[in-house]
Design a protein around this motif. Structure first.
Motif, short mmCIF file in Angstrom:
data_model
loop_
_atom_site.label_atom_id
_atom_site.label_comp_id
_atom_site.label_asym_id
_atom_site.label_seq_id
_atom_site.Cartn_x
_atom_site.Cartn_y
_atom_site.Cartn_z
N ASP A 292 0.81 -1.15 0.05
CA ASP A 292 -0.04 0.01 0.06
C ASP A 292 0.80 1.19 0.05
N GLU A 293 2.06 1.12 0.88
CA GLU A 293 2.88 2.46 0.58
C GLU A 293 3.36 2.47 -0.92
N PHE A 294 3.87 1.53 -1.37
CA PHE A 294 4.24 1.75 -2.49
C PHE A 294 3.31 2.45 -3.59
N LYS A 295 2.05 1.78 -3.60
CA LYS A 295 1.11 2.12 -4.31
C LYS A 295 0.57 3.65 -4.07
N ARG A 296 0.79 4.10 -2.74
CA ARG A 296 0.49 5.45 -2.73
C ARG A 296 1.31 6.22 -3.35
N LYS A 297 2.64 5.89 -3.15
CA LYS A 297 3.76 6.70 -4.14
C LYS A 297 3.52 6.81 -5.55
N TYR A 298 3.30 5.72 -5.97
CA TYR A 298 2.91 5.53 -7.50
C TYR A 298 1.91 6.24 -8.02
N SER A 299 0.52 6.46 -7.14
CA SER A 299 -0.48 7.00 -7.46
C SER A 299 -0.38 8.55 -7.40
N ASN A 300 0.52 9.07 -6.43
CA ASN A 300 0.73 10.58 -6.14
C ASN A 300 1.87 10.95 -6.46
N GLU A 301 2.80 10.42 -6.66
CA GLU A 301 3.94 11.01 -6.96
C GLU A 301 4.58 10.67 -8.39
N LEU A 304 9.18 8.03 -11.91
CA LEU A 304 10.44 7.74 -12.60
C LEU A 304 11.30 8.43 -11.42
N THR A 305 11.06 9.29 -10.95
CA THR A 305 11.84 9.87 -10.05
C THR A 305 11.70 9.80 -8.21
N VAL A 306 10.36 9.27 -8.34
CA VAL A 306 10.09 8.90 -6.71
C VAL A 306 9.37 7.41 -6.67
N ALA A 307 8.42 7.10 -7.40
CA ALA A 307 7.84 5.78 -7.08
C ALA A 307 8.86 4.58 -7.32
N LEU A 308 9.62 4.58 -8.79
CA LEU A 308 10.22 3.66 -8.90
C LEU A 308 11.74 3.62 -7.91
N PRO A 309 12.21 4.51 -7.74
CA PRO A 309 13.24 4.60 -6.65
C PRO A 309 12.78 3.80 -5.49
N TYR A 310 11.39 4.12 -4.95
CA TYR A 310 10.97 3.69 -3.72
C TYR A 310 10.78 2.29 -3.71
N PHE A 311 10.36 1.80 -4.84
CA PHE A 311 10.04 0.53 -5.12
C PHE A 311 11.25 -0.52 -4.94
N TRP A 312 12.40 0.13 -5.62
CA TRP A 312 13.66 -0.90 -5.74
C TRP A 312 14.26 -0.78 -4.24
N ASP A 313 13.94 0.44 -3.51
CA ASP A 313 14.71 0.71 -2.22
C ASP A 313 14.06 -0.15 -1.21
N HIS A 314 12.76 -0.62 -1.32
CA HIS A 314 11.91 -1.26 -0.13
C HIS A 314 11.65 -2.63 -0.73
N PHE A 315 11.83 -3.04 -1.94
CA PHE A 315 11.25 -4.43 -2.61
C PHE A 315 11.94 -5.53 -1.64
#
Length: 438
Positions: A292-301, A304-315
């Motif tokens: 849910d945290e990743f999806k929130r980033k993906y929907s609102n940020e 390429l600059t926010v959601a994707l780095p967040y995904f790989w940092d927390h995957f």
């Protein structure tokens, strides 16, 4: 601190603001019940009227003291740019459909619904006129959706939020009492019903409406069963012997319902008796990756600059896996909008998988020459579809390949599918349209 939305329970106008806040990530506290807010009392107080002179709800008050009344203004304020329309043209189209809902749907819908609520006296001629006007207006919507999944652009906008919410009381009140609307939707308005209203009830940010409709459907089924039972001839029960009558009375007293049980209606009783479904992922260890945290980033940020780095940092490589899918029967894909509806239909049927999966599925090519491929992220190391019979309807129509999460191929495909841009060398057809399963 969170802003406050004053309303009463099940207010469809307030739902617009709540859904907009869900999409934008705005913190919103709902004050709809005592002691926080009592409709008919709190909204008549001098303090409330000093901020909202009309005393109407929904009413919004920010933590900075900023106040707004009128549901469309509140929903607009709580929306992000994607919901409002990212271009001047899209923004104007969103405003067009918001106005359409208020001026074309609500008036005839009110004339039809209000007599069922006892708000106004029933007038057969006025009700029949309202039904015809509702049918005419919704036919316009249906025609617009004939080649589209969303009212404006390729993603959910405030236009969709507003129109869906304006249709809610028609589904709830009219269909519950007379089923006229259900009959009306059976064939001539299938685009609107299947690809718009039902689709959005499956979206995570529309969950407040899904719960409301789920309860409604329970009530409809139970109501029909009850009416059917009442129509059946009653069997005469033989008179009980006097012997043992006291014993029978004693048993009745023992089985007397508790106060909580007495207050249950048929719907609540049915819901209470439903066995709780077993969590298909219960056998897996807890993961550090919060979907849910990743999806929130993906929907609102920015992707390429926010959601994707967040995904790989927390995957979590041990707790999740990444798969590539491809539709097995591209020769059957004809019109692009029908192929998009094929994807959307699959997503609808996977609603209960949302908290443990994410997907970006894209239609490549053109009419009569296209293919459907996508990237899926599942909890666990195996395909999640096999964990529940409810998830197995569509997945066999696709080929599935597990990706090495540390490979360049996987990183490239995740980037391209998440951002909906790139070379897509493995496809060989031009990009067409994408769908996100969130």
């Amino acid at each position: 601190m969170a802003a406050t939305l004053y309303t009463y329970p099940e207010n469809w106008r307030a739902f617009k603001a709540q859904i907009a806040a869900q999409y934008s990530g705005a913190r919103l506290k709902i004050a709809s019940t005592s002691p926080a807010f009592t409709f008919g009392q709190s909204n008549r107080s001098p303090v409330f009227l000093s901020n909202f002179p009309l005393g109407k709800v929904p009413a919004y008050q920010g933590d900075d003291g900023f106040c707004l009344f009128e549901s469309n203004a509140i929903a607009h304020y709580l929306s992000n740019d994607a919901l409002r329309g990212s271009t001047p043209q899209a923004s104007a189209q969103v405003l067009q459909w918001v106005s359409f809902a208020d001026s074309e749907i609500i008036p005839p819908a009110s004339a039809w619904v209000f007599p069922t609520l006892g708000i106004m006296q029933f007038n057969k001629q006025a009700t029949e006129q309202a039904k015809e006007e509702v049918k005419r207006v919704l036919a316009v919507l249906n025609q617009h959706l004939n080649t589209r999944t969303f009212l404006v652009g390729e993603r959910v906008s405030l236009a969709d939020v507003t129109v869906v919410c304006s249709l809610l009381w028609l589904y709830k009140q009219v269909s519950l009492l007379s089923f006229s609307l259900i009959k009306l939707f059976v064939s001539p308005l299938s685009n609107l019903h299947n690809y718009h209203f039902v689709q959005f009830l499956a979206f995570n940010n529309f969950s407040i409406l899904s719960e409301s409709i789920s309860v409604l459907l329970f009530k409809i089924v139970i109501s029909l069963a009850k009416k059917f039972a009442e129509m059946q001839p009653k069997k005469e029960t033989p008179a009980k012997k006097e012997k043992g009558s006291k014993e029978g009375e004693k048993k009745k007293e023992e089985k007397k319902a508790t106060p909580a049980e007495e207050e249950m209606d048929e719907c609540e009783a049915a819901l209470a008796s439903e066995p709780k479904a077993k969590d298909p992922f219960a056998h897996l260890p807890k993961s550090s990756f919060i979907m849910d945290e990743f999806k929130r980033k993906y929907s609102n940020e920015d992707t390429l600059t926010v959601a994707l780095p967040y995904f790989w940092d927390h995957f979590d490589r041990e707790g999740f896996s990444i798969w590539h899918s491809e539709y097995r029967f591209p020769e059957e894909l004809t019109m692009s909008f029908m192929s998009c509806n094929l994807i959307t239909g699959m997503f609808q049927r996977l609603d209960k998988l949302r908290k443990n999966a994410f997907a970006s599925v894209i239609l490549f090519g053109a009419n009569n020459d296209s293919c459907i491929t996508g990237i899926w992220v599942f909890r666990g190391q195996d395909l999640a579809f096999t964990l529940s019979d409810d998830w197995q309807i569509d997945y066999e129509s696709y080929t599935w390949r597990k990706l090495d999460v540390d490979s360049e191929e996987c990183k490239t495909m995740v980037k391209e599918y998440f951002a909906w841009e790139g070379e897509f060398k493995h496809v060989g057809k031009p990009f067409n349209q994408g769908k996100i399963f969130k």
